[in-house]
Structure formats: C-alpha cells, structure tokens
Enzyme design. Sequence first.
Site, mmCIF file in Angstrom:
data_model
loop_
_atom_site.group_PDB
_atom_site.id
_atom_site.type_symbol
_atom_site.label_atom_id
_atom_site.label_comp_id
_atom_site.label_asym_id
_atom_site.label_seq_id
_atom_site.Cartn_x
_atom_site.Cartn_y
_atom_site.Cartn_z
ATOM 1 C CE LYS A 271 -2.496 10.278 8.294
ATOM 2 N NZ LYS A 271 -2.769 10.378 6.852
ATOM 3 C CG ASP B 228 -1.105 7.396 5.940
ATOM 4 O OD1 ASP B 228 -1.193 7.999 4.868
ATOM 5 O OD2 ASP B 228 -0.137 7.562 6.710
HETATM 6 P P1 NDP Z 1 2.439 2.366 1.461
HETATM 7 O O1 NDP Z 1 2.656 1.824 2.816
HETATM 8 O O2 NDP Z 1 1.587 1.622 0.500
HETATM 9 O O3 NDP Z 1 3.850 2.608 0.717
HETATM 10 C C1 NDP Z 1 4.821 3.427 1.254
HETATM 11 C C2 NDP Z 1 6.042 3.369 0.351
HETATM 12 O O4 NDP Z 1 7.018 4.274 0.837
HETATM 13 C C3 NDP Z 1 6.721 2.018 0.333
HETATM 14 O O5 NDP Z 1 7.363 1.832 -0.915
HETATM 15 C C4 NDP Z 1 7.750 2.154 1.460
HETATM 16 O O6 NDP Z 1 8.850 1.270 1.317
HETATM 17 C C5 NDP Z 1 8.188 3.578 1.297
HETATM 18 N N1 NDP Z 1 8.599 4.136 2.602
HETATM 19 C C6 NDP Z 1 7.913 4.157 3.768
HETATM 20 N N2 NDP Z 1 8.620 4.724 4.766
HETATM 21 C C7 NDP Z 1 9.789 5.050 4.207
HETATM 22 C C8 NDP Z 1 10.940 5.659 4.716
HETATM 23 N N3 NDP Z 1 11.050 6.057 5.997
HETATM 24 N N4 NDP Z 1 11.942 5.859 3.848
HETATM 25 C C9 NDP Z 1 11.845 5.487 2.549
HETATM 26 N N5 NDP Z 1 10.779 4.896 2.016
HETATM 27 C C10 NDP Z 1 9.773 4.682 2.831
HETATM 28 O O7 NDP Z 1 1.904 3.856 1.690
HETATM 29 P P2 NDP Z 1 1.081 4.775 0.698
HETATM 30 O O8 NDP Z 1 1.561 4.574 -0.690
HETATM 31 O O9 NDP Z 1 -0.341 4.610 0.996
HETATM 32 O O10 NDP Z 1 1.489 6.223 1.225
HETATM 33 C C11 NDP Z 1 2.665 6.901 0.765
HETATM 34 C C12 NDP Z 1 2.588 8.368 1.163
HETATM 35 O O11 NDP Z 1 1.393 8.956 0.603
HETATM 36 C C13 NDP Z 1 2.497 8.654 2.665
HETATM 37 O O12 NDP Z 1 3.129 9.871 2.924
HETATM 38 C C14 NDP Z 1 0.991 8.813 2.896
HETATM 39 O O13 NDP Z 1 0.722 9.588 4.034
HETATM 40 C C15 NDP Z 1 0.625 9.554 1.634
HETATM 41 N N6 NDP Z 1 -0.793 9.469 1.281
HETATM 42 C C16 NDP Z 1 -1.401 8.259 1.094
HETATM 43 C C17 NDP Z 1 -2.730 8.232 0.702
HETATM 44 C C18 NDP Z 1 -3.404 6.950 0.347
HETATM 45 O O14 NDP Z 1 -4.541 7.009 -0.135
HETATM 46 N N7 NDP Z 1 -2.782 5.808 0.522
HETATM 47 C C19 NDP Z 1 -3.531 9.461 0.587
HETATM 48 C C20 NDP Z 1 -2.768 10.666 0.733
HETATM 49 C C21 NDP Z 1 -1.458 10.653 1.115
HETATM 50 P P3 NDP Z 1 8.884 -0.120 2.153
HETATM 51 O O15 NDP Z 1 8.026 -1.058 1.378
HETATM 52 O O16 NDP Z 1 10.321 -0.487 2.165
HETATM 53 O O17 NDP Z 1 8.356 0.200 3.524
#
Ligand code: NDP
Length: 448
Positions: free
Chosen positions: A127, A167
């Site tokens: 990572k 990510d």
């Molecule tokens: P994005 O950056 O596309 O979206 C993240 C979302 O979570 C946004 O809505 C964001 O809100 C919110 N968020 C981020 N940080 C916080 C926080 N501290 N408190 C509350 N809300 C928060 O990320 P992904 O959708 O790609 O990833 C989401 C999760 O899934 C992560 O844990 C990632 O590690 C996991 N994941 C992702 C994969 C992928 O293929 N993308 C694969 C496997 C796991 P805001 O817009 O306000 O920042």
Amino acid sequence: MRSPYLQSVFNTIDKRSHEQPEFHQSVIELLGSLENVVDQHPEWEHYGVLERFVEPDRSVVFRVPWVDDKGKVQVNRGYRVQFNNAIGPYKGGLRFHPSVNLSIMKCLAFEMVLKNGLTTLPLGGGKGGSNFDPKGKSEDEIMRFCHSFAIELQRHIGGHIDIPAGDIGVSSREIGFIYGMFKRLTREFDAAALTGKHLSYGGSLVRTEATGYGICYFTEEVLREMKKTSFDGKNVVISGSGNVAIYTALKAQELGAKILAMSDSNGFVYDPNGINMEVIRDLKERSRRRIKEYADLVPGSTFTEGFRDIWSIPCDIAIPCATQNEIDVPQAQKIIEGGCIALSQGANMPCTLAASHLLQDAGVVVSPDKAANAGGVSTSALEMTQNSMRLSWTFEEVDQRLHGIMKNIFKEVYDASEIAKQPGNLITGANLASFLKISDAMIHQGIV
Ligand code: NDP
C-alpha cells in the site's frame, strides 16, 4: 490469547508497534482468527511464520516536493509499504489524504496481503500514498504533485515487482499522471505496472464499478446462503459517496434494494423515497460538490451534519463505504437496534474491533472488508492479465469473471470459518483462508 505462541507474537508487536494503533488492530484481528487452529500447525512456530508475517518486507518513506500555483514550494511525505510477496508481486492502492501516516499505510498493506490471498489470484500485498490533500487543488497542482511522487515511486514498482492502483483521493486521473512520469523515467510501456488506468491506454472495463459491484455480489451470497433472502425489497444505508459507495448503491438498486441514505465527510442525506443516484453522480462523480446540495435538489430529503449519525437510520443492510473506524460501539448499537441483518464492510476497516464483536454477537452477519471489497483488486488483476495478453475483454466478460471470483471468495471464507470451528464468522474465515495459503508459500520458500 490462549496460545503461548500467539501471545508471544502479540507481545512483540505490542512493544514494537505500540504507536501504530491501526496496524496493531489488524494484527490482533488476525491472531484472534488463528486461536482455534494454531495448535494443529506447529510448523508456524518452527519456521517463525507469524513473526515474519507481521513484519513488512520494507517501508519506504520519502519527500515529495512540488510547486503550487502561487509558485510556492510545498513538501509532502510519500509512502510505499511492500508487505509480503510470497504468492505474487506486491499489489495495493495509493491513498492521497491528510490522515495518511505510516501506521495507516502498514495496516492497509497488511490487510492487502490477506485480501489478495483470498482472490485466488497470484498477488502479494502493499500500500502507499501521501499526506497530500487533493481537495481544492487545481489540476496543474495535482499533476505536479503526482509527477514528483512518481519520480521516487518508480524506483520501487514494476509489473513483476509492485503494482499500485487507486484508493481514496487517487482515481484514473492521478494514475494517469503517475504512469506518464513512470513511463518517461523507465523508458518502458509497462502497462501492468499500475492498474486503474484510463481505457485509452490499457485500463479495463468494469474497474470503475468493480469494488461496489463486488460488494453486492458477495453480500448476495451472504443473504442467500446464510439468511435465505436477497437484496430485493431491502432498505440499505451506505456511507460515503465516492467510487465504492456509488457503484455499491447502483448495483444494490439494480438488485431491488432501496438506498435510504448516503454521506460524505460533512454529513449525510436521508431520502425516504430512495436515493436518486443520478443526482448523487452529478454532485460527486461529474462535479466535485458536497452531498449537502442533494437536500436542496430533491424534495422530501434531508441533510444532517456529522457523518457518523447516518448509522442511526434503521436498515436491513448496512454498507459502510467511507473510511476506517467510522463505526464504533455507539454506531454498532444503533445498527443493531435498527434491525440490521447484514453489514458488509465496503471501506477498509470501517468498524472498530469492539464494534465488529458487538454486531456479530447480536447476530448481524459481518462481511469483512478483505473479502467483501476484494472485487477492486480482483479486477485490477484482470486488467493486468488483459495487458499481458495485449487484448481487451468486453464489459460482460469482465463482469462475469468478477461475479465468479466473488462467489468463490464467499465459499472459501465460509468453509474456512467451519475449519476455525466458528461457522458463519466470516471475519475469522477470511483471515484463516488467506493465512493458510500464504503461510504455506512462505514455508516452501525457506527463511527469507
Ligand atoms: P473516494 O475518495 O472515492 O470516496 C471516499 C468517500 O468517503 C467520500 O464520500 C468521502 O467524503 C468519504 N470520506 C473520506 N474520508 C472520510 C472521513 N475521514 N470521514 C468521513 N467520510 C470520509 O474513495 P473510495 O470510494 O475509492 O474508497 C472508499 C473506501 O473503500 C476506502 O476505505 C478505500 O480504502 C476502500 N476501498 C476502495 C477500493 C477502490 O477500488 N476504490 C477498493 C477497496 C477498498 P468527502 O468527499 O467529503 O471526502
């Protein structure tokens, strides 16, 4: 811990990584999953398998200097943790977020080792990322940052060495900027060195949808095999509104569910008529706006500040897709009181250990992140396969393979939960299934 061997590994980690709480949490969860089987595997202690398993192969920490639009020099910190490559090259995403630190990187890399071991594909775990905050940055600033980050990262990656992906904060735009600099410095078009690429230069169809679709395919198996039901007619709450949340919501809707609420880091929107995903996609995918605006656009919906309160909305299925540890004991209690039957961890480590235990004790089936969200990395592996074969599969072909992989992962995890004498405990099952495979490979490769 009952086993003296597990206890001694725990003590070492406790001393060595005390100041790394997220990593600590992952290690404790794994050790707990091995309790009922460790006595049948004296070779683990003999070969020091666990001691080696909890120590990364290497953690690279580096300076990332870049120039902002005002001409001022900014300096961020970059990371790449290469944890374990016993069954294949290191693989895991890059995260750009101010909260990134070594503990989070080690924890996520460790989880990637176990997740990739479940996919049935030959991938190790790693990572990386940076404490860089992409919010409010211009496209030029993002590009300059990514180029600087890539100048150091390129020394450590390659199609047979380590294959990063996206990510939080890293989408195909950032992957493109990193790949551009990587290609320039290495003078090679090694498409399989990064995944999550744009379709125009080797990306795969379904990669964008893969994590969310995979979560639903896994949850479908849970509902059918363990609860004798389906998504059809169920009320679902999904936190987050990023890539994972959006495609989970779209697939769940396609399978007949109603999405009651979604969130971003400021708060959540509740829509008793079911969230209108076109509005969410316009706000979050097509422009980078706040979810708050949904309530102004859709009559009957409301916005509430504070992202954690989303879990007070009663639902049948809860799918946290935002960030780590967003569900602690108070949120878990609300989820249980709301009558939830299944919680699938879309985000990485969205529940604290205490919250997971509480939910499981109350009869909620908890699908662990490393199994439920493995669709993303699995499709990344399908992207690498297409790159190596120099061909592209259709959307349907990739989606069908993804569906098959997620069904297999469920079976593997469920079977391992029986081996661990905790049938239906999918957290234990996922850890054990993966650990058995990787530890076997480590023993066969000698003490390295
Ligand atoms: P994005 O950056 O596309 O979206 C993240 C979302 O979570 C946004 O809505 C964001 O809100 C919110 N968020 C981020 N940080 C916080 C926080 N501290 N408190 C509350 N809300 C928060 O990320 P992904 O959708 O790609 O990833 C989401 C999760 O899934 C992560 O844990 C990632 O590690 C996991 N994941 C992702 C994969 C992928 O293929 N993308 C694969 C496997 C796991 P805001 O817009 O306000 O920042």
